[in-house]
Write a protein that holds these residues in place. Structure first.
Motif, PDB file in Angstrom:
ATOM      1  N   ASN A   6       0.825  -1.209   0.000  1.00 18.20           N
ATOM      2  CA  ASN A   6       0.000   0.000   0.000  1.00 18.20           C
ATOM      3  C   ASN A   6       0.862   1.264   0.000  1.00 18.20           C
ATOM      4  O   ASN A   6       0.555   2.224  -0.699  1.00 18.20           O
ATOM      5  CB  ASN A   6      -0.937   0.010   1.210  1.00 18.20           C
ATOM      6  CG  ASN A   6      -2.043  -1.020   1.071  1.00 18.20           C
ATOM      7  OD1 ASN A   6      -2.387  -1.422  -0.030  1.00 18.20           O
ATOM      8  ND2 ASN A   6      -2.593  -1.449   2.190  1.00 18.20           N
ATOM      9  N   LYS A   7       1.930   1.256   0.772  1.00 21.52           N
ATOM     10  CA  LYS A   7       2.847   2.402   0.786  1.00 21.52           C
ATOM     11  C   LYS A   7       3.487   2.600  -0.577  1.00 21.52           C
ATOM     12  O   LYS A   7       3.614   3.722  -1.057  1.00 21.52           O
ATOM     13  CB  LYS A   7       3.941   2.207   1.841  1.00 21.52           C
ATOM     14  CG  LYS A   7       3.465   2.474   3.250  1.00 21.52           C
ATOM     15  CD  LYS A   7       4.602   2.324   4.232  1.00 21.52           C
ATOM     16  CE  LYS A   7       4.113   2.499   5.650  1.00 21.52           C
ATOM     17  NZ  LYS A   7       5.152   2.239   6.640  1.00 21.52           N
ATOM     18  N   GLN A   8       3.889   1.514  -1.226  1.00 20.06           N
ATOM     19  CA  GLN A   8       4.481   1.605  -2.561  1.00 20.06           C
ATOM     20  C   GLN A   8       3.480   2.175  -3.554  1.00 20.06           C
ATOM     21  O   GLN A   8       3.843   2.966  -4.426  1.00 20.06           O
ATOM     22  CB  GLN A   8       4.956   0.234  -3.030  1.00 20.06           C
ATOM     23  CG  GLN A   8       6.223  -0.230  -2.360  1.00 20.06           C
ATOM     24  CD  GLN A   8       6.664  -1.597  -2.831  1.00 20.06           C
ATOM     25  OE1 GLN A   8       5.880  -2.338  -3.403  1.00 20.06           O
ATOM     26  NE2 GLN A   8       7.910  -1.938  -2.574  1.00 20.06           N
ATOM     27  N   LEU A   9       2.224   1.783  -3.422  1.00 20.68           N
ATOM     28  CA  LEU A   9       1.167   2.291  -4.300  1.00 20.68           C
ATOM     29  C   LEU A   9       0.988   3.791  -4.116  1.00 20.68           C
ATOM     30  O   LEU A   9       0.936   4.542  -5.094  1.00 20.68           O
ATOM     31  CB  LEU A   9      -0.145   1.556  -4.005  1.00 20.68           C
ATOM     32  CG  LEU A   9      -1.319   1.906  -4.913  1.00 20.68           C
ATOM     33  CD1 LEU A   9      -1.052   1.417  -6.329  1.00 20.68           C
ATOM     34  CD2 LEU A   9      -2.585   1.268  -4.377  1.00 20.68           C
ATOM     35  N   ILE A  10       0.934   4.243  -2.866  1.00 24.02           N
ATOM     36  CA  ILE A  10       0.774   5.677  -2.569  1.00 24.02           C
ATOM     37  C   ILE A  10       1.983   6.461  -3.084  1.00 24.02           C
ATOM     38  O   ILE A  10       1.816   7.502  -3.711  1.00 24.02           O
ATOM     39  CB  ILE A  10       0.573   5.888  -1.049  1.00 24.02           C
ATOM     40  CG1 ILE A  10      -0.802   5.354  -0.630  1.00 24.02           C
ATOM     41  CG2 ILE A  10       0.687   7.367  -0.694  1.00 24.02           C
ATOM     42  CD1 ILE A  10      -0.996   5.240   0.859  1.00 24.02           C
ATOM     43  N   VAL A  11       3.182   5.937  -2.856  1.00 21.84           N
ATOM     44  CA  VAL A  11       4.392   6.606  -3.334  1.00 21.84           C
ATOM     45  C   VAL A  11       4.413   6.650  -4.860  1.00 21.84           C
ATOM     46  O   VAL A  11       4.778   7.665  -5.457  1.00 21.84           O
ATOM     47  CB  VAL A  11       5.656   5.905  -2.789  1.00 21.84           C
ATOM     48  CG1 VAL A  11       6.904   6.393  -3.489  1.00 21.84           C
ATOM     49  CG2 VAL A  11       5.770   6.138  -1.292  1.00 21.84           C
ATOM     50  N   GLY A  12       3.982   5.584  -5.491  1.00 25.51           N
ATOM     51  CA  GLY A  12       3.915   5.532  -6.951  1.00 25.51           C
ATOM     52  C   GLY A  12       2.946   6.551  -7.521  1.00 25.51           C
ATOM     53  O   GLY A  12       3.251   7.244  -8.495  1.00 25.51           O
ATOM     54  N   ILE A  13       1.768   6.657  -6.902  1.00 22.07           N
ATOM     55  CA  ILE A  13       0.777   7.646  -7.326  1.00 22.07           C
ATOM     56  C   ILE A  13       1.321   9.053  -7.135  1.00 22.07           C
ATOM     57  O   ILE A  13       1.173   9.913  -8.004  1.00 22.07           O
ATOM     58  CB  ILE A  13      -0.547   7.453  -6.554  1.00 22.07           C
ATOM     59  CG1 ILE A  13      -1.222   6.148  -6.993  1.00 22.07           C
ATOM     60  CG2 ILE A  13      -1.493   8.634  -6.784  1.00 22.07           C
ATOM     61  CD1 ILE A  13      -2.380   5.727  -6.112  1.00 22.07           C
ATOM     62  N   ALA A  14       1.970   9.289  -5.985  1.00 20.94           N
ATOM     63  CA  ALA A  14       2.543  10.607  -5.707  1.00 20.94           C
ATOM     64  C   ALA A  14       3.606  10.972  -6.739  1.00 20.94           C
ATOM     65  O   ALA A  14       3.604  12.072  -7.285  1.00 20.94           O
ATOM     66  CB  ALA A  14       3.135  10.628  -4.303  1.00 20.94           C
ATOM     67  N   ALA A  15       4.506  10.029  -7.015  1.00 18.53           N
ATOM     68  CA  ALA A  15       5.583  10.292  -7.974  1.00 18.53           C
ATOM     69  C   ALA A  15       5.029  10.513  -9.374  1.00 18.53           C
ATOM     70  O   ALA A  15       5.428  11.439 -10.074  1.00 18.53           O
ATOM     71  CB  ALA A  15       6.568   9.124  -7.970  1.00 18.53           C
ATOM     72  N   GLY A  16       4.097   9.663  -9.783  1.00 13.84           N
ATOM     73  CA  GLY A  16       3.489   9.795 -11.107  1.00 13.84           C
ATOM     74  C   GLY A  16       2.727  11.092 -11.257  1.00 13.84           C
ATOM     75  O   GLY A  16       2.852  11.786 -12.260  1.00 13.84           O
ATOM     76  N   GLY A  17       1.942  11.434 -10.255  1.00 18.89           N
ATOM     77  CA  GLY A  17       1.171  12.675 -10.290  1.00 18.89           C
ATOM     78  C   GLY A  17       2.062  13.899 -10.309  1.00 18.89           C
ATOM     79  O   GLY A  17       1.817  14.840 -11.067  1.00 18.89           O
ATOM     80  N   THR A  18       3.105  13.869  -9.497  1.00 20.09           N
ATOM     81  CA  THR A  18       4.053  14.989  -9.456  1.00 20.09           C
ATOM     82  C   THR A  18       4.732  15.177 -10.807  1.00 20.09           C
ATOM     83  O   THR A  18       4.811  16.286 -11.330  1.00 20.09           O
ATOM     84  CB  THR A  18       5.115  14.749  -8.365  1.00 20.09           C
ATOM     85  OG1 THR A  18       4.458  14.581  -7.113  1.00 20.09           O
ATOM     86  CG2 THR A  18       6.068  15.923  -8.268  1.00 20.09           C
ATOM     87  N   THR A  19       5.190  14.078 -11.391  1.00 23.53           N
ATOM     88  CA  THR A  19       5.852  14.135 -12.700  1.00 23.53           C
ATOM     89  C   THR A  19       4.908  14.670 -13.760  1.00 23.53           C
ATOM     90  O   THR A  19       5.266  15.541 -14.552  1.00 23.53           O
ATOM     91  CB  THR A  19       6.350  12.733 -13.106  1.00 23.53           C
ATOM     92  OG1 THR A  19       7.182  12.228 -12.072  1.00 23.53           O
ATOM     93  CG2 THR A  19       7.134  12.781 -14.389  1.00 23.53           C
ATOM     94  N   LEU A  20       3.684  14.164 -13.773  1.00 25.26           N
ATOM     95  CA  LEU A  20       2.681  14.596 -14.753  1.00 25.26           C
ATOM     96  C   LEU A  20       2.382  16.083 -14.610  1.00 25.26           C
ATOM     97  O   LEU A  20       2.331  16.813 -15.601  1.00 25.26           O
ATOM     98  CB  LEU A  20       1.400  13.776 -14.568  1.00 25.26           C
ATOM     99  CG  LEU A  20       0.373  13.889 -15.684  1.00 25.26           C
ATOM    100  CD1 LEU A  20       0.917  13.229 -16.954  1.00 25.26           C
ATOM    101  CD2 LEU A  20      -0.920  13.222 -15.267  1.00 25.26           C
ATOM    102  N   ILE A  21       2.208  16.545 -13.370  1.00 21.65           N
ATOM    103  CA  ILE A  21       1.918  17.966 -13.132  1.00 21.65           C
ATOM    104  C   ILE A  21       3.086  18.841 -13.588  1.00 21.65           C
ATOM    105  O   ILE A  21       2.894  19.858 -14.241  1.00 21.65           O
ATOM    106  CB  ILE A  21       1.588  18.214 -11.640  1.00 21.65           C
ATOM    107  CG1 ILE A  21       0.212  17.640 -11.314  1.00 21.65           C
ATOM    108  CG2 ILE A  21       1.619  19.707 -11.314  1.00 21.65           C
ATOM    109  CD1 ILE A  21      -0.098  17.562  -9.834  1.00 21.65           C
ATOM    110  N   LEU A  22       4.303  18.431 -13.266  1.00 22.17           N
ATOM    111  CA  LEU A  22       5.470  19.233 -13.652  1.00 22.17           C
ATOM    112  C   LEU A  22       5.654  19.274 -15.172  1.00 22.17           C
ATOM    113  O   LEU A  22       6.068  20.284 -15.725  1.00 22.17           O
ATOM    114  CB  LEU A  22       6.735  18.699 -12.978  1.00 22.17           C
ATOM    115  CG  LEU A  22       6.844  18.980 -11.483  1.00 22.17           C
ATOM    116  CD1 LEU A  22       8.073  18.300 -10.907  1.00 22.17           C
ATOM    117  CD2 LEU A  22       6.897  20.473 -11.193  1.00 22.17           C
TER     118      LEU A  22
END
Length: 49
Positions: A6-22
């Motif tokens: 679950n932590k890996q999933l949350i970190v993955g979503i955070a990283a993906g979302g951050t990259t997409l936004i930037l």
């Protein structure tokens, strides 16, 4: 094991979302990033309770 996944999933979503936004954010990317971080923080806080 499940908590780790679950932590890996949350970190993955955070990283993906951050990259997409930037990459795609344009003029408001820092505002979107701040909003996204706040939502993610609230989600993780509620999820841990």
């Amino acid at each position: 094991m499940k908590t780790s996944l679950n932590k890996q999933l949350i970190v993955g979503i955070a990283a993906g979302g951050t990259t997409l936004i930037l990459l795609k954010g344009g003029d408001y990317k820092w505002l979107l990033l701040a909003g996204f971080a706040a939502i993610l923080f609230v989600f993780t806080y509620v999820y841990k309770k």
